[in-house]
Design a protein around this motif. Structure first.
Motif, PDB file in Angstrom:
ATOM      1  N   THR A 185       0.847  -1.194   0.000  1.00 54.36           N
ATOM      2  CA  THR A 185       0.000   0.000   0.000  1.00 54.36           C
ATOM      3  C   THR A 185       0.882   1.245   0.000  1.00 54.36           C
ATOM      4  OG1 THR A 185      -0.172   0.418   2.396  1.00 54.36           O
ATOM      5  CG2 THR A 185      -1.625  -1.270   1.456  1.00 54.36           C
TER       6      THR A 185
ATOM      7  N   THR B 158      -3.557   4.890  -1.998  1.00 52.77           N
ATOM      8  CA  THR B 158      -4.760   5.265  -1.259  1.00 52.77           C
ATOM      9  C   THR B 158      -5.281   6.647  -1.599  1.00 52.77           C
ATOM     10  OG1 THR B 158      -3.396   6.039   0.611  1.00 52.77           O
ATOM     11  CG2 THR B 158      -4.160   3.752   0.662  1.00 52.77           C
TER      12      THR B 158
ATOM     13  N   ASN C 292      -7.183   5.166  -4.816  1.00 52.99           N
ATOM     14  CA  ASN C 292      -7.627   3.774  -4.696  1.00 52.99           C
ATOM     15  C   ASN C 292      -7.419   3.005  -5.997  1.00 52.99           C
ATOM     16  OD1 ASN C 292      -8.288   3.913  -2.017  1.00 52.99           O
ATOM     17  ND2 ASN C 292     -10.467   4.212  -2.335  1.00 52.99           N
TER      18      ASN C 292
ATOM     19  N   THR D 188     -11.493  -3.651  -4.253  1.00 54.92           N
ATOM     20  CA  THR D 188     -12.079  -2.307  -4.234  1.00 54.92           C
ATOM     21  C   THR D 188     -13.514  -2.259  -3.711  1.00 54.92           C
ATOM     22  OG1 THR D 188     -12.773  -2.518  -6.553  1.00 54.92           O
ATOM     23  CG2 THR D 188     -10.604  -1.542  -6.127  1.00 54.92           C
TER      24      THR D 188
ATOM     25  N   LEU E 220     -13.981  -0.635  -0.415  1.00 55.33           N
ATOM     26  CA  LEU E 220     -13.543   0.761  -0.413  1.00 55.33           C
ATOM     27  C   LEU E 220     -14.645   1.695  -0.902  1.00 55.33           C
ATOM     28  CD1 LEU E 220      -9.956   0.294  -1.903  1.00 55.33           C
ATOM     29  CD2 LEU E 220     -10.722   0.118   0.466  1.00 55.33           C
TER      30      LEU E 220
ATOM     31  N   ASN F 162     -13.956   3.262   2.374  1.00 54.32           N
ATOM     32  CA  ASN F 162     -12.511   3.049   2.499  1.00 54.32           C
ATOM     33  C   ASN F 162     -12.161   2.056   3.615  1.00 54.32           C
ATOM     34  OD1 ASN F 162     -11.919   4.693   0.363  1.00 54.32           O
ATOM     35  ND2 ASN F 162     -11.423   6.477   1.601  1.00 54.32           N
ATOM     36  N   LYS F 163     -12.798   0.890   3.563  1.00 55.72           N
ATOM     37  CA  LYS F 163     -12.548  -0.149   4.561  1.00 55.72           C
ATOM     38  C   LYS F 163     -11.372  -1.012   4.093  1.00 55.72           C
ATOM     39  CE  LYS F 163     -17.478  -0.165   5.660  1.00 55.72           C
ATOM     40  NZ  LYS F 163     -18.738  -0.933   5.599  1.00 55.72           N
ATOM     41  N   TYR F 164     -10.161  -0.501   4.308  1.00 54.99           N
ATOM     42  CA  TYR F 164      -8.964  -1.169   3.779  1.00 54.99           C
ATOM     43  C   TYR F 164      -8.709  -2.517   4.444  1.00 54.99           C
ATOM     44  CZ  TYR F 164      -7.914   3.154   1.339  1.00 54.99           C
ATOM     45  OH  TYR F 164      -7.988   4.238   0.500  1.00 54.99           O
TER      46      TYR F 164
ATOM     47  N   ALA G  32     -10.946  -4.931   2.839  1.00 54.76           N
ATOM     48  CA  ALA G  32     -10.548  -5.100   1.435  1.00 54.76           C
ATOM     49  C   ALA G  32      -9.399  -6.089   1.297  1.00 54.76           C
ATOM     50  CB  ALA G  32     -10.156  -3.745   0.844  1.00 54.76           C
TER      51      ALA G  32
END
Length: 245
Positions: A89, A127, A130, A158, A161, A165-167, A170
């Motif tokens: 990331t 980020t 994305n 994705t 997200l 934006n729930k990384y 994800a």
């Protein structure tokens, strides 16, 4: 009156001398901040085949707990099948770089030969936009065809997200799907997405907010640098006849 006019003229010169350097400094700072937050391939630590580094979270969007879960899952996959997956990331890519070009360059940096690349996979996201990309080695493609790999990056990764934006979710979802496929199990496929989900709803908010605030400051200073000297010149002209009389 002459004394007043001299003061006004002096203020005009001082304002011009003070505002112009300030505008230039802010513009330079904005450019520096943008370039400083970008990440190039040369800044990523070197990893070699067999090394037990599975997550490179430079954007710091994955919790320690979930990073440990993902790392453990990917290490088990490597031990059982020989297939290795790395997750990367970043906050921002260098100017002119794309997720695909960055991931390809990183793949070649970490695994410079075809033999070293054969069982490797890198899944990467930046980020700010994305934007995601995935690169796989030749032997991996027999289990993970390009079409499925692209689905992992563009759909499985994705989907969480788009709802905020729930990384963590994800990457948990993406790693679970990759592990299943690379272990020879049936592909669970991408998540089901409701029709009312807006794909681009959360992708550019951070970038637009940063640029919007910075642009507002610069425009404000430029306007001030233009209007204030004009106002002082107008005052000067208004009082000029009195000084001649």
């Amino acid at each position: 009156m002459k004394q007043l006019l001299n003061r006004v003229y002096g203020w005009k010169k001082r304002i011009q001398r003070l505002l112009l350097p300030s505008v230039m400094v802010i513009l330079a700072s904005l450019l520096f901040a943008t370039s400083a937050s970008a990440t190039g391939v040369y800044e990523i630590p070197t990893i070699t085949s067999g090394e037990h580094t599975w997550v490179v979270d430079q954007a710091e969007v994955i919790s320690r707990l979930n990073e440990g879960k993902i790392s453990s899952t990917l290490e088990n996959l490597a031990n059982q099948t020989g297939n290795e997956v790395r997750i990367v990331t970043l906050r921002r890519l260098d100017y002119g770089e794309t997720p695909e070009s960055f991931t390809k360059a990183l793949f070649e940096k970490w695994f410079p030969t075809k033999e070293a690349q054969a069982n490797q996979t890198i899944l990467m996201i930046d980020t700010v936009t994305n934007g995601a990309a995935i690169i796989t080695g030749d032997k991996v493609k027999s289990l993970l065809p390009d079409e499925t790999a692209v689905s992992v990056a563009s759909e499985t990764l994705t989907a969480p997200l788009r709802g905020g934006n729930k990384y963590n979710q994800a990457f948990l979802d993406a790693s679970d799907r990759l592990v299943a496929v690379l272990s020879g199990e049936p592909d669970p496929g991408p998540p089901q997405i409701a029709d009312n989900v807006q794909v681009e709803g959360t992708f550019k908010k951070a970038e637009e907010t940063d640029k919007g605030n910075a642009t507002a400051w610069v425009i404000g200073l430029l306007i001030a640098a233009t209007i204030i000297p004009m106002a002082t010149y107008y005052i000067y002209q208004v009082f000029q006849p009195s000084s001649n009389g």
